[in-house]
Design a protein around this motif. Sequence first.
Motif, PDB file in Angstrom:
ATOM      1  N   THR A  67       0.620  -1.153   0.090  1.00 24.27           N
ATOM      2  CA  THR A  67      -0.085  -0.091  -0.137  1.00 24.27           C
ATOM      3  C   THR A  67       0.912   1.228  -0.115  1.00 24.27           C
ATOM      4  O   THR A  67       0.494   2.221  -0.704  1.00 24.27           O
ATOM      5  CB  THR A  67      -1.027  -0.110   1.266  1.00 24.27           C
ATOM      6  N   ASP A  68       1.903   1.033   0.930  1.00 23.62           N
ATOM      7  CA  ASP A  68       2.710   2.390   0.768  1.00 23.62           C
ATOM      8  C   ASP A  68       3.214   2.628  -0.322  1.00 23.62           C
ATOM      9  O   ASP A  68       3.734   3.963  -0.841  1.00 23.62           O
ATOM     10  CB  ASP A  68       3.881   2.189   1.773  1.00 23.62           C
ATOM     11  N   LYS A  71       1.079   4.200  -2.945  1.00 23.15           N
ATOM     12  CA  LYS A  71       0.614   5.424  -2.684  1.00 23.15           C
ATOM     13  C   LYS A  71       2.019   6.481  -2.977  1.00 23.15           C
ATOM     14  O   LYS A  71       1.958   7.514  -3.549  1.00 23.15           O
ATOM     15  CB  LYS A  71       0.339   5.681  -1.150  1.00 23.15           C
ATOM     16  N   ASN A  74       2.007   6.947  -6.703  1.00 23.04           N
ATOM     17  CA  ASN A  74       0.753   7.247  -7.258  1.00 23.04           C
ATOM     18  C   ASN A  74       0.392   6.307  -8.351  1.00 23.04           C
ATOM     19  O   ASN A  74       0.356   6.713  -9.385  1.00 23.04           O
ATOM     20  CB  ASN A  74       0.765   8.614  -7.697  1.00 23.04           C
ATOM     21  N   ALA A 115      -5.016   2.202  -1.928  1.00 24.88           N
ATOM     22  CA  ALA A 115      -4.333   2.999  -2.088  1.00 24.88           C
ATOM     23  C   ALA A 115      -5.107   3.725  -3.429  1.00 24.88           C
ATOM     24  O   ALA A 115      -4.615   4.742  -4.092  1.00 24.88           O
ATOM     25  CB  ALA A 115      -3.072   2.381  -2.792  1.00 24.88           C
TER      26      ALA A 115
END
Length: 339
Positions: A67-68, A71, A74, A115
């Motif tokens: 997820t990080d 994000k 993008n 995300a």
Amino acid sequence: MKQVLVTGGAGYIGTHTCVELLARGYSPVVVDNFVNSSPVALDRVRRLTNHELPSYEADVRDTAQITDILKKHNCEAVIHFAGLKAVGDSVARPLEYYSANVIGTHSLLTAMIDAGTAQFVFSSSATVYGEPVFLPYTETHPLSPTNPYGQTKLTVELMLNDLIASGAMTDVAILRYFNPIGAHESGMIGEDPHGVPNNLMPYVAQVAVGRRPALNVFGDDYDTVDGTGVRDYLHVVDLARAHVLALNRFSRAPGPITVNLGTGHGSSVLELVRAFEQASGRDIPLNIAPRRPGDIAAFWADPSQAESLLGWRAEFDLADMCRDQWAWQSQNPHGFSAS
């Protein structure tokens, strides 16, 4: 420039797809746990393309880390290669395959939803079809895999179909591969299996380069052109291009698709060996062995739906595949490990 997360991006198909993405204006970000791949392969992609290629050593089952990464970059899309892929190994280690392939994909999809990443291209397999009821396989062929590997691919397909029906994700491309072989024409990247190869072509190439003494041919009494098994082999670069076309399709025609990726005709084991001998100039010693339980005599794809929906068709023939495989193996007799 569209950011695309490529899981398993250091692997055989992943590296070739990164090359094609970079050539077409995409910006891939690689996640790989390097269980069956090498960081050297990513360095080769950077050299080959003269592009940056962000990469992370991570496992798709680490939902928070994925997820990080999504994000941070993008990412608008994910191409999902990460997983275990050997049929025989899946019979011996089914829980590991369900963990890597099914739980791993569940974790990845959870991370994507968290995300806000909406587009997903899934690396599926012709093993979802099982024993042929009719040939060539179309996408409407009954789904009845005969081994845990195929079961994991089908389980993920069913999970994706349920996710699509829920409306949580709709831009999903399920790509059912047949038998990818070959390598980039430069010889800089190619298939580098750890240990004894599970697939025919890398084994043949390792015999040709002197790493293995002979090829075992499992069964010469099938009802085929020469008694040996027939498969639909396609060039890995053709396969990689299909992933880029799947991303392109989301822009012009959103929504889910499922397509076969193959050439539309089969080649026997002996036909492939003879083609490789011609491409390499090396003899391939053969040992004829009994059939393996569960092996299918022959199968090949009907790829017409991929042409209709993606504008894709295979461009390389068996001679091209063997030529490029030999360019890779002859320049890298011990794979990436000698780099």
